[in-house]
Design a protein around this motif. Structure first.
Motif, PDB file in Angstrom:
ATOM      1  N   THR A 115       0.845  -1.196   0.000  1.00 49.04           N
ATOM      2  CA  THR A 115       0.000   0.000   0.000  1.00 49.04           C
ATOM      3  C   THR A 115       0.877   1.242   0.000  1.00 49.04           C
ATOM      4  N   PRO A 116       0.401   2.346  -0.587  1.00 49.46           N
ATOM      5  CA  PRO A 116       1.184   3.587  -0.584  1.00 49.46           C
ATOM      6  C   PRO A 116       1.473   4.034   0.842  1.00 49.46           C
ATOM      7  N   PRO A 117       2.661   4.603   1.084  1.00 55.83           N
ATOM      8  CA  PRO A 117       3.011   5.035   2.448  1.00 55.83           C
ATOM      9  C   PRO A 117       1.998   5.990   3.066  1.00 55.83           C
ATOM     10  N   ALA A 118       1.393   6.847   2.253  1.00 54.51           N
ATOM     11  CA  ALA A 118       0.424   7.802   2.791  1.00 54.51           C
ATOM     12  C   ALA A 118      -0.798   7.110   3.373  1.00 54.51           C
ATOM     13  N   GLU A 119      -1.046   5.861   2.959  1.00 57.12           N
ATOM     14  CA  GLU A 119      -2.202   5.118   3.460  1.00 57.12           C
ATOM     15  C   GLU A 119      -1.864   4.216   4.637  1.00 57.12           C
ATOM     16  N   HIS A 120      -0.578   4.141   5.004  1.00 56.46           N
ATOM     17  CA  HIS A 120      -0.202   3.334   6.160  1.00 56.46           C
ATOM     18  C   HIS A 120      -0.741   3.984   7.433  1.00 56.46           C
ATOM     19  N   GLY A 297      15.923  -1.043  -9.005  1.00 58.21           N
ATOM     20  CA  GLY A 297      17.086  -0.346  -9.536  1.00 58.21           C
ATOM     21  C   GLY A 297      16.979   1.160  -9.533  1.00 58.21           C
ATOM     22  N   ALA A 298      15.954   1.725  -8.895  1.00 58.78           N
ATOM     23  CA  ALA A 298      15.775   3.179  -8.797  1.00 58.78           C
ATOM     24  C   ALA A 298      15.694   3.843 -10.170  1.00 58.78           C
ATOM     25  N   PRO A 299      14.665   3.506 -10.969  1.00 53.73           N
ATOM     26  CA  PRO A 299      14.526   4.134 -12.282  1.00 53.73           C
ATOM     27  C   PRO A 299      14.031   5.574 -12.151  1.00 53.73           C
ATOM     28  N   ALA A 300      13.894   6.264 -13.260  1.00 58.00           N
ATOM     29  CA  ALA A 300      13.353   7.619 -13.254  1.00 58.00           C
ATOM     30  C   ALA A 300      11.911   7.595 -12.751  1.00 58.00           C
ATOM     31  N   ALA A 301      11.514   8.693 -12.087  1.00 54.05           N
ATOM     32  CA  ALA A 301      10.191   8.728 -11.467  1.00 54.05           C
ATOM     33  C   ALA A 301       9.066   8.585 -12.481  1.00 54.05           C
ATOM     34  N   GLU A 302       9.311   8.954 -13.728  1.00 49.67           N
ATOM     35  CA  GLU A 302       8.270   8.862 -14.757  1.00 49.67           C
ATOM     36  C   GLU A 302       8.293   7.530 -15.496  1.00 49.67           C
ATOM     37  N   SER A 303       9.090   6.577 -15.053  1.00 50.05           N
ATOM     38  CA  SER A 303       9.218   5.299 -15.746  1.00 50.05           C
ATOM     39  C   SER A 303       7.976   4.433 -15.575  1.00 50.05           C
ATOM     40  N   ASP A 304       7.847   3.435 -16.465  1.00 47.70           N
ATOM     41  CA  ASP A 304       6.744   2.481 -16.336  1.00 47.70           C
ATOM     42  C   ASP A 304       6.845   1.700 -15.025  1.00 47.70           C
ATOM     43  N   CYS A 306       7.737   2.765 -12.161  1.00 48.43           N
ATOM     44  CA  CYS A 306       7.126   3.561 -11.091  1.00 48.43           C
ATOM     45  C   CYS A 306       5.612   3.635 -11.243  1.00 48.43           C
ATOM     46  N   ARG A 307       5.144   3.648 -12.481  1.00 49.03           N
ATOM     47  CA  ARG A 307       3.702   3.760 -12.690  1.00 49.03           C
ATOM     48  C   ARG A 307       2.944   2.541 -12.170  1.00 49.03           C
ATOM     49  N   VAL A 308       3.603   1.378 -12.122  1.00 44.85           N
ATOM     50  CA  VAL A 308       2.917   0.168 -11.649  1.00 44.85           C
ATOM     51  C   VAL A 308       3.243  -0.148 -10.196  1.00 44.85           C
ATOM     52  N   CYS A 309       3.924   0.761  -9.515  1.00 42.35           N
ATOM     53  CA  CYS A 309       4.357   0.522  -8.133  1.00 42.35           C
ATOM     54  C   CYS A 309       3.580   1.408  -7.170  1.00 42.35           C
ATOM     55  N   VAL A 310       3.309   0.896  -5.974  1.00 43.00           N
ATOM     56  CA  VAL A 310       2.568   1.684  -4.982  1.00 43.00           C
ATOM     57  C   VAL A 310       3.350   2.916  -4.534  1.00 43.00           C
ATOM     58  N   TYR A 311       4.669   2.902  -4.736  1.00 48.10           N
ATOM     59  CA  TYR A 311       5.472   4.050  -4.350  1.00 48.10           C
ATOM     60  C   TYR A 311       5.614   5.066  -5.484  1.00 48.10           C
ATOM     61  N   GLY A 312       5.101   4.716  -6.671  1.00 50.12           N
ATOM     62  CA  GLY A 312       5.360   5.542  -7.841  1.00 50.12           C
ATOM     63  C   GLY A 312       4.602   6.848  -7.892  1.00 50.12           C
ATOM     64  N   ALA A 313       3.336   6.863  -7.448  1.00 50.31           N
ATOM     65  CA  ALA A 313       2.498   8.050  -7.613  1.00 50.31           C
ATOM     66  C   ALA A 313       3.076   9.272  -6.904  1.00 50.31           C
ATOM     67  N   ARG A 315       6.338   9.534  -5.937  1.00 49.40           N
ATOM     68  CA  ARG A 315       7.796   9.581  -5.974  1.00 49.40           C
ATOM     69  C   ARG A 315       8.306  10.923  -6.477  1.00 49.40           C
ATOM     70  N   GLY A 316       7.632  11.503  -7.465  1.00 43.34           N
ATOM     71  CA  GLY A 316       8.052  12.801  -7.982  1.00 43.34           C
ATOM     72  C   GLY A 316       8.029  13.884  -6.913  1.00 43.34           C
ATOM     73  N   PRO A 317       6.881  14.151  -6.272  1.00 42.30           N
ATOM     74  CA  PRO A 317       6.831  15.166  -5.202  1.00 42.30           C
ATOM     75  C   PRO A 317       7.774  14.852  -4.040  1.00 42.30           C
ATOM     76  N   TYR A 318       7.913  13.574  -3.724  1.00 45.09           N
ATOM     77  CA  TYR A 318       8.817  13.176  -2.637  1.00 45.09           C
ATOM     78  C   TYR A 318      10.255  13.552  -2.973  1.00 45.09           C
ATOM     79  N   ARG A 319      10.678  13.249  -4.190  1.00 45.49           N
ATOM     80  CA  ARG A 319      12.029  13.589  -4.606  1.00 45.49           C
ATOM     81  C   ARG A 319      12.246  15.095  -4.646  1.00 45.49           C
ATOM     82  N   GLU A 320      11.231  15.851  -5.044  1.00 41.52           N
ATOM     83  CA  GLU A 320      11.366  17.307  -5.080  1.00 41.52           C
ATOM     84  C   GLU A 320      11.534  17.882  -3.677  1.00 41.52           C
ATOM     85  N   ALA A 321      10.820  17.322  -2.708  1.00 44.26           N
ATOM     86  CA  ALA A 321      10.974  17.786  -1.323  1.00 44.26           C
ATOM     87  C   ALA A 321      12.392  17.520  -0.826  1.00 44.26           C
TER      88      ALA A 321
END
Length: 681
Positions: A115-120, A297-304, A306-313, A315-321
């Protein structure tokens, strides 16, 4: 096919006359059943008979490898026939190609549960009834703690390290002890509410739990801590460090505000460090397991990926912070291994002042550690003693170890063990649980326990590249070899570098390694090796980091840095050949004699006395009157009194009764650890 019965299962089967119950008895894991279902354990019912009559209807699992609900859901004909599913699998299902649990096993279960961390759910991590400190109260505490210190270390991590068992927590405890030995105050901040991600916003009202010099002192908001730091006089703790061990539960903007407040009132050098204990600076999925199952392997945040991972949605804002934090602070990045640094450098893209490897520990070949007992002498034909160490978690490789035990527990060549805290031990047939708790007061407990039980092989089967792995080095120091996977990062690197174990291509090779005898041959060869186990040197915290030398070292000195704290005033000595003379204020009736100190049990190696040592006082006089060892005026912080001298702990209290002259002569010199970052120059 079902795994072979354990020795316990075979013995149980022989006690049943009913052929169905005898077959079940060979495969029902009684230890697992009783541990999983306390009501059955309390009732005294036989687990085999209970499962056959009632347990499967109640959705209970008879063993670690058979999931009742999965079998009945996958095969409605068995469900509708209203028959014992395990018995059916053993009699017919296995031969028909039916599966004892849902295909995909533990990996599929991890994916389904991810589950996404925000939902834990958040957890209240702070002690009940803890005091809430205001800025004035905290400023007073900080001012007192920083009196007569060389510096202040402000550290941040995800939980209260003094009460939680784990590698990072023990590392922070090591660090605090070493900084204290070098004369620094250490304030640790952890969120009062545990969260597996960053807190959004400036975090001003974020509630933090504070541990000052190894003691929990209460709670305070972030803005309270910032205000107290700003109020700290510049003369106090002239050298200051910010050390971020884990950002989870903190606000990125809040960490930046703490860094600025720490620097704003400093008269001396200020440096900031960010540790790569995991990959939390790359993703909220700190071990980079996509959906908690497969290393990404820590791909780019816009990679496929990340799109299929619960951490992907997120990841972009998290990395920017995190980018904003790194831009605001200017961190020196510290990695415990080259494997961790290489991955981070390739994937992070975060601004930083420097990045280097500072190993958490090293092996000292040819150095005997007197605190580690000798291993039992085992013959070449004695069963190989195999162990899993630590929490039974998927990202530590527990499912692979459990499957190995299931498949091999009937093989007399191996004895399988699990070493962990008592409340984390897993009960299953063919597995012996050994309780052992490593904490800051007993740092080498696991090394001793593994050695005492003569463990030959420790399995570290992490499916992601570990940044360090204390377990690996504890195994080496106990005289064991390590079996690991090629993708385990520093674990595999350490095994290859030290030549102490086996690196397998992947998890599919594990069973073949044991069934084919390669694991046994490795253990037998180790037993024939006459070399003693290497000593474990816990050398690599921020406190031992030397900017001038890249290797992990433990610089030392014989200078005790002796000084007196009297009523908030720091008094330095006038040296008279062998004596240290202090002029005391007449109105102060009690003083503290401060010095550097050693760090038990890390320093000195092999000491039988676990108490820390400051200075050995051979003679102490107040206005010319001798105050002998054991005198009541030696109020606190003294130990080991004899006719020749008495040790201080590095912070000893003396009742002066208004005396104006203190003179001290020292006994044998001690070796003290230095903190290079806090040394002047």
């Amino acid at each position: 096919m079902p795994p072979p019965p354990s020795a316990e299962g075979a013995a149980r089967a022989a006690t049943w006359d009913d052929p169905d119950l005898a077959l079940l008895a060979a495969h029902v894991d009684v230890a697992h059943y009783l541990a999983s279902y306390p009501d059955i354990a309390a009732s005294g019912l036989d687990p085999v008979a209970h499962y056959h009559a009632h347990g499967w209807r109640e959705g209970r699992d008879p063993t670690t490898w058979f999931v009742t609900a999965d079998y009945l859901a996958a095969y409605p004909d068995i469900r509708d026939a209203d028959i014992d599913p395990l018995l059916h699998f053993l009699r017919h299902g296995a031969g028909e190609g039916r599966q004892p649990r849902r295909p995909g096993g533990d990996a599929r279960r991890s994916i389904a549960c991810a589950t996404p961390p925000a939902e834990h759910p958040t957890g209240d991590d702070a002690p009940a009834g803890a005091a809430l400190l205001d800025a004035a109260a905290l400023a007073i505490r900080l001012d007192a703690a920083c009196a007569a210190t060389t510096g202040l270390v402000l550290a941040a991590s995800h939980d209260r390290y003094i009460d939680v068992t784990g590698g990072v927590q023990i590392f922070i405890a090591d660090e605090q002890a070493r900084f204290a030995a070098g004369g620094a105050a250490y304030l640790h901040l952890a969120p009062a509410v545990a969260r597996p991600t960053l807190v959004e916003g400036d975090g001003a009202t974020l509630l933090l739990q504070l541990v000052l010099d190894g003691r929990f002192v209460g709670l305070a908001t972030l803005e309270t801590v910032v205000a107290a730091l700003r109020a700290l006089p510049a003369a106090r703790a002239p050298r200051r460090l910010l050390v971020v061990h884990a950002p989870f539960g903190h606000s990125a903007a809040g960490l930046a505000a703490l860094a600025h407040a720490l620097a704003g009132s400093a008269a001396g050098a200020v440096e900031s460090f960010f540790w790569l204990h995991d990959y939390g600076s790359l993703c909220e999925g700190y071990n980079l397991l996509r959906n908690d199952a497969v290393f990404c392997g820590a791909p780019a945040a816009e990679s496929d990926s990340c799109r299929v991972c619960v951490y992907g949605a997120r990841r972009g804002p998290y990395r920017e912070a995190l980018r904003a934090l790194f831009e605001a602070v200017g961190f020196h990045v510290l990695a415990p291994s080259q494997a961790a640094l290489d991955l981070w450098t390739q994937a992070a893209g975060l601004p930083h002042r420097s990045a280097r490897v500072h190993a958490n520990a090293r092996l000292l070949d040819g150095v005997a550690d007197q605190t580690v007992p000798p291993r039992p002498v085992l013959t070449a034909d004695a069963p190989v003693r195999v162990a899993f160490v630590g929490y039974p978690m998927a990202h530590k490789g527990w499912p692979a170890y459990r499957a190995l035990v299931e498949q091999m527990r009937g093989d007399g060549r191996y004895l399988f063990h699990h070493f962990a805290n008592a409340d984390s031990l897993v009960a299953m047939d063919g597995l012996r649980g050994i309780a052992c708790r490593v904490n800051r007061h007993d740092r080498l407990a696991m090394v001793r326990t593994l050695a005492e039980h003569g463990i030959d092989l420790v399995l570290v089967l992490s499916p992601w590249p570990e940044t360090f792995s204390y377990v690996t080095f504890e195994a080496f120091a106990a005289g064991a070899e390590v079996v690991t996977l090629a993708a385990s990062g520093n674990v595999a690197d350490a095994v290859r570098r030290h030549g102490r174990g086996l690196v397998l291509a992947d998890g599919a090779c594990l069973l073949a390694c044991f069934a084919g005898g390669a694991a046994q041959a490795r253990a037998v060869a180790r037993r024939a090796d006459p070399r003693p186990p290497p000593a474990l040197d816990l050398c690599g915290t921020t406190a031992t980091l030397d900017p001038l030398r890249p290797e992990a070292t433990c610089p030392t000195t014989t200078d005790p840095a002796l000084r007196v704290l009297a009523g908030g005033q720091v008094i330095h000595a006038r040296r008279l050949r062998t004596a240290w003379r202090f002029t005391l204020p007449h109105e102060v009736g009690e003083i503290r004699l401060l010095s550097r100190h050693t760090v038990p049990p890390l320093f000195p190696a092999g000491t039988a006395d676990p108490r820390r040592r400051g200075v050995a006082v051979a003679r102490l006089t107040l206005d010319g009157e001798v105050v002998p060892p054991g005198d009541a005026r030696r109020l606190g912080g003294w130990h080991g009194a004899d006719d020749a001298w008495e040790w201080t702990s590095g912070d000893a209290t003396i009742v002066t009764g208004g005396a104006e002259m203190l003179e001290i002569e020292l006994g044998p010199a001690c070796v003290y650890p230095l903190c290079p970052l806090l040394e002047p120059g």
